[in-house]
Design a protein around this motif. Structure first.
Motif, PDB file in Angstrom:
ATOM      1  N   ARG A  89     -22.478  69.842   8.882  1.00 32.51           N
ATOM      2  CA  ARG A  89     -23.586  70.649   9.405  1.00 32.51           C
ATOM      3  C   ARG A  89     -23.039  71.781  10.285  1.00 32.51           C
ATOM      4  O   ARG A  89     -22.287  71.518  11.220  1.00 32.51           O
ATOM      5  CB  ARG A  89     -24.531  69.763  10.201  1.00 32.51           C
ATOM      6  CG  ARG A  89     -25.839  70.411  10.543  1.00 32.51           C
ATOM      7  CD  ARG A  89     -26.627  69.581  11.504  1.00 32.51           C
ATOM      8  NE  ARG A  89     -27.059  68.297  10.937  1.00 32.51           N
ATOM      9  CZ  ARG A  89     -26.952  67.147  11.576  1.00 32.51           C
ATOM     10  NH1 ARG A  89     -26.418  67.100  12.782  1.00 32.51           N
ATOM     11  NH2 ARG A  89     -27.376  66.037  11.028  1.00 32.51           N
ATOM     12  N   GLY A  90     -23.418  72.990   9.972  1.00 34.70           N
ATOM     13  CA  GLY A  90     -22.957  74.121  10.777  1.00 34.70           C
ATOM     14  C   GLY A  90     -21.635  74.666  10.298  1.00 34.70           C
ATOM     15  O   GLY A  90     -21.330  75.834  10.496  1.00 34.70           O
ATOM     16  N   LYS A  91     -20.826  73.817   9.669  1.00 35.55           N
ATOM     17  CA  LYS A  91     -19.530  74.287   9.198  1.00 35.55           C
ATOM     18  C   LYS A  91     -19.572  74.621   7.708  1.00 35.55           C
ATOM     19  O   LYS A  91     -19.173  75.690   7.291  1.00 35.55           O
ATOM     20  CB  LYS A  91     -18.484  73.204   9.456  1.00 35.55           C
ATOM     21  CG  LYS A  91     -17.081  73.656   9.144  1.00 35.55           C
ATOM     22  CD  LYS A  91     -16.100  72.535   9.441  1.00 35.55           C
ATOM     23  CE  LYS A  91     -14.706  72.948   9.029  1.00 35.55           C
ATOM     24  NZ  LYS A  91     -13.864  71.788   8.792  1.00 35.55           N
ATOM     25  N   GLU A  92     -20.059  73.669   6.927  1.00 37.07           N
ATOM     26  CA  GLU A  92     -20.087  73.904   5.487  1.00 37.07           C
ATOM     27  C   GLU A  92     -21.490  74.242   4.988  1.00 37.07           C
ATOM     28  O   GLU A  92     -21.661  74.952   4.021  1.00 37.07           O
ATOM     29  CB  GLU A  92     -19.550  72.671   4.757  1.00 37.07           C
ATOM     30  CG  GLU A  92     -18.159  72.343   5.266  1.00 37.07           C
ATOM     31  CD  GLU A  92     -17.362  71.502   4.308  1.00 37.07           C
ATOM     32  OE1 GLU A  92     -17.675  71.504   3.122  1.00 37.07           O
ATOM     33  OE2 GLU A  92     -16.426  70.848   4.771  1.00 37.07           O
ATOM     34  N   ILE A  93     -22.476  73.676   5.655  1.00 37.09           N
ATOM     35  CA  ILE A  93     -23.863  74.022   5.343  1.00 37.09           C
ATOM     36  C   ILE A  93     -24.509  74.460   6.655  1.00 37.09           C
ATOM     37  O   ILE A  93     -24.482  73.716   7.625  1.00 37.09           O
ATOM     38  CB  ILE A  93     -24.653  72.816   4.785  1.00 37.09           C
ATOM     39  CG1 ILE A  93     -23.913  72.203   3.595  1.00 37.09           C
ATOM     40  CG2 ILE A  93     -26.037  73.238   4.373  1.00 37.09           C
ATOM     41  CD1 ILE A  93     -24.585  70.967   3.015  1.00 37.09           C
ATOM     42  N   SER A  94     -25.043  75.647   6.696  1.00 37.74           N
ATOM     43  CA  SER A  94     -25.696  76.061   7.946  1.00 37.74           C
ATOM     44  C   SER A  94     -27.090  76.582   7.645  1.00 37.74           C
ATOM     45  O   SER A  94     -27.470  76.760   6.492  1.00 37.74           O
ATOM     46  CB  SER A  94     -24.869  77.113   8.674  1.00 37.74           C
ATOM     47  OG  SER A  94     -24.792  78.265   7.903  1.00 37.74           O
ATOM     48  N   MET A  95     -27.827  76.833   8.701  1.00 37.56           N
ATOM     49  CA  MET A  95     -29.245  77.099   8.508  1.00 37.56           C
ATOM     50  C   MET A  95     -29.710  78.303   9.328  1.00 37.56           C
ATOM     51  O   MET A  95     -29.281  78.486  10.461  1.00 37.56           O
ATOM     52  CB  MET A  95     -30.025  75.842   8.923  1.00 37.56           C
ATOM     53  CG  MET A  95     -31.444  75.859   8.479  1.00 37.56           C
ATOM     54  SD  MET A  95     -31.974  74.193   8.012  1.00 37.56           S
ATOM     55  CE  MET A  95     -33.643  74.514   7.516  1.00 37.56           C
TER      56      MET A  95
END
Lengths: 349, 313
Positions: A89-95
């Motif tokens: 979360r935040g590194k590979e998939i962020s929003m």
């Protein structure tokens, strides 16, 4: 194209006082590397819930994942521990969230908010992280980044704040960016700037984007592929051209028809979908769209339609595509509109 | 459908708000326009352009700083007798943006819709009151059984219909619609817009339609005024405005609308508004560059715009 993310038969329910709300009822989609997938649907259609599950952001207390898997690079995200999820979360998939006012911390300088992820995921020290934050602010088009990095969110305008949120999302060069209605709260001219920025950043970094919105104009602008959601299910999926120029599902017709184009004849009524979406504590038997669908067949009230293949890229879940179904033409209003688009294309060149 | 009879004349209207330390915010700065009976006048602009303040000042939710609002020839902002004020309140009504905060959660739909009827003594007895409300509910596409429910029992689109029924109850002539569809889902937006158009046809209503969604405004309006930073920068028939926008701000606003057409979107070129390109040699004024098409410009720009429009249909 390689699949980066595969969602398979995802079913998510919420336990509430009113009973079990079946927010997502069997959603499957893929995300390829470098593409933008738009998920369209009305409020309550389950588009945000599906993508929050990808981020591992659903509240643990009342959420039940009933079935399905979310494969990211072959690993099932739903089975990861919170510790392992934190690494993704935040590194590979962020929003990127809808409302930049509430997704930024009002008591923290924006520079520190950008640096947070950099320090945690990339092991930078404070000074390095701040330097990188300045770089990122400049990259997302904020003038005077050296000064701005030390300011608080309330000192930024709405559009500028959304740029900061995008800078945070981009900080660790993620593989996937999930943008949940990132421009809905913004004015059209600012919206156009943010969309341009996102496309530019995507070109530069090659990341994939899942773009959630209900604005079909925005979809036409950003998307490579489109998934249309209704009542917790994907009812039609295809390339952007499939969906806009060859829509097959009556709900997609309704969505397209309810947006006026600039050269519509004003004396005509807009093509609308009657009624309101169903209550998902008690979803109807058969096709959930049937009660609002004037083309509904008898079978719609009995069995849920499977995904019918229209072409290699284009699928739709409506019994109308079954070989024994009566042939239903695209409604006149929608047909006329698609033709007018084609005519304009010819005229422009 | 519009006639030549002016129902509303806005003349040099200004609304300033004190912003502390002697500063003022010029939310509406010297705008003038007319609305004809039976037409829909669209007012568009981005947030902060003053479009909502203009609407609220016209219906006298705010007192004007300067200028006049004439409704059927009478100044709304003059000192009105009680009877005149009551009459004005009946003839001009408003529909608000957020249907959940503009309906009293403790009142039944019946009482919400009938409040105007009671205030203006339009019904004689309880039976007539009920009939009137039920008739209104049906006119806006709800059921008569809905009268005894409370606002929270309805969806957003249905609440907006209640708001419309409330406005219609006192049989107004002009309705100010302040972003009536912005808070609704796309499919519901279209339902509400169709309803507003139908009611206009049936009852000969006049609308002032305030919104930021330009494609919807184009669809519903006969004429459109574009506001920017408190000024009216351009005003024309809606087809003319979309075909031949002339003010750089209007051009940038129009070129920023995404349309549901991927091929068009791939080729769309956005024009960026650069206020420094405007002529500053004199204070710009609102001028008519061609019949019924007004632009805020200086004398120099006026000549330039007129040349630009020559030869266009």
């Amino acid at each position: 194209m390689s699949k980066l993310l595969e969602v398979k038969d995802l079913r998510i329910s919420f336990n509430t006082y009113g009973g079990e709300v079946q927010a997502v009822r069997g959603v499957s989609f893929d995300l390829n590397k470098g593409e933008t997938l738009a998920i369209v649907g009305e409020s309550g259609s389950g588009k945000s819930v599906s993508t929050s599950a990808v981020m591992g952001l659903l509240p643990k207390s009342n959420t039940v994942v009933k079935s399905g898997e979310i494969l990211y690079k072959g690993k099932d995200i739903l089975k990861l521990s919170e510790k392992e999820m934190e690494k993704i979360r935040g590194k590979e998939i962020s929003m990127v969230f809808q409302d930049p006012m509430s997704s930024l911390n009002p008591t923290m300088k924006v520079g520190n908010q950008i640096a947070e992820g950099l320090i945690k995921h990339q092991g930078l020290n404070k000074a390095q992280a701040k330097e990188k934050a300045i770089e990122l602010l400049a990259k997302v088009g904020i003038p005077n980044p050296e000064l701005r990095v030390n300011q608080y969110p309330h000192q930024f305008s709405g559009g500028m704040r959304q740029r900061v949120v995008i800078a945070i999302a981009l900080a660790c060069n993620p593989e996937i960016i999930i943008a949940d209605e990132p421009t809905t709260a913004l004015d059209v001219t600012i919206q156009a700037q943010i969309l341009e920025l996102m496309k530019e950043m995507q070109k530069e970094t090659g990341s994939s984007i899942i773009f959630i919105t209900h604005d079909l104009g925005v979809v036409a602008n950003v998307a490579d592929r489109v998934a249309v959601m209704y009542a917790g299910k994907i009812v039609e999926v295809g390339t952007v051209d499939d969906i806009f120029y060859n829509p097959k599902h009556p709900y997609t017709w309704g969505l397209l028809g309810s947006m006026p184009t600039l050269d519509d004849d004003e004396s005509e009524e807009l093509y609308t979908i009657p009624g309101t979406p169903p209550d998902l504590t008690n979803p109807p038997k058969g096709d959930a769209f049937a009660p609002r669908n004037k083309y509904a067949l008898e079978i719609d009230t009995l069995y849920e339609p499977p995904m019918f293949k229209v072409s290699d890229t284009h699928y739709a879940a409506t019994w109308l595509l079954h070989e024994n179904a009566p042939k239903i033409e695209v409604p006149e209003a929608i047909k006329k509109r698609i033709e007018s688009f084609a005519a304009k294309q010819g005229g422009n060149e | 459908m519009s006639t030549n009879e002016k129902i509303l004349e806005v003349k040099n209207l200004k609304k300033y708000f004190p912003a502390g330390r002697g500063k003022v915010v010029k939310a509406v700065d010297n705008i003038s326009f007319d609305i004809y009976k039976g037409e829909t006048f669209g007012l568009v602009g981005e947030s902060g352009s003053g479009k909502s303040t203009a609407g609220r000042t016209i219906i006298r939710l705010y007192d004007a700083t300067e200028g006049e609002v004439l409704f059927k020839g009478n100044n709304v902002h003059a000192k009105l007798s009680k009877a005149d004020q009551l009459k004005f309140n009946r003839e001009m009504q408003m529909i608000f943006q957020d249907p959940s905060s503009s309906l009293n959660p403790r009142m039944t739909v019946m009482d919400i819709i009938a409040e105007g009827l009671d205030v203006h003594r339009l019904v004689k007895n309880e039976k007539e009151r009920r009939e009137r409300v039920e008739e209104l509910l049906e006119a806006v596409g709800l059921n008569r059984e809905h009268a005894n429910r409370f606002p929270h029992e309805f969806s957003g689109g249905q609440r907006q219909r209640i708001g419309i029924a409330r406005a219609l109850a006192v049989e107004p002539e002009l309705i100010i619609c302040d972003e009536p569809i912005s808070a609704l889902d796309v499919s519901i937006q279209a339902q509400v817009v169709n309803l507003l158009k139908k009611l206009q046809k049936e009852r000969g209503l006049t609308y002032l339609f305030i919104a930021h969604d330009l494609s919807m405004v184009k669809y519903i309006s006969d004429r459109i005024g574009v506001m920017h930073l408190g000024h009216m920068v351009e005003l024309a028939d809606s087809d003319e405005l979309y075909k031949n926008p002339i003010h750089p701000y209007t051009k940038s606003l129009l070129s920023a609308i995404p349309l549901p057409d991927p091929a068009y979107e791939r080729n769309r070129v956005r024009q960026v508004y650069d206020p420094s390109q405007l002529d500053t040699s004199e204070e710009p004024e609102f001028r008519e560059v061609r019949p019924r098409h007004w632009v805020r410009c200086t004398t120099k720009e006026f000549e330039q715009y007129k040349r630009e429009l020559e030869g266009k249909e």
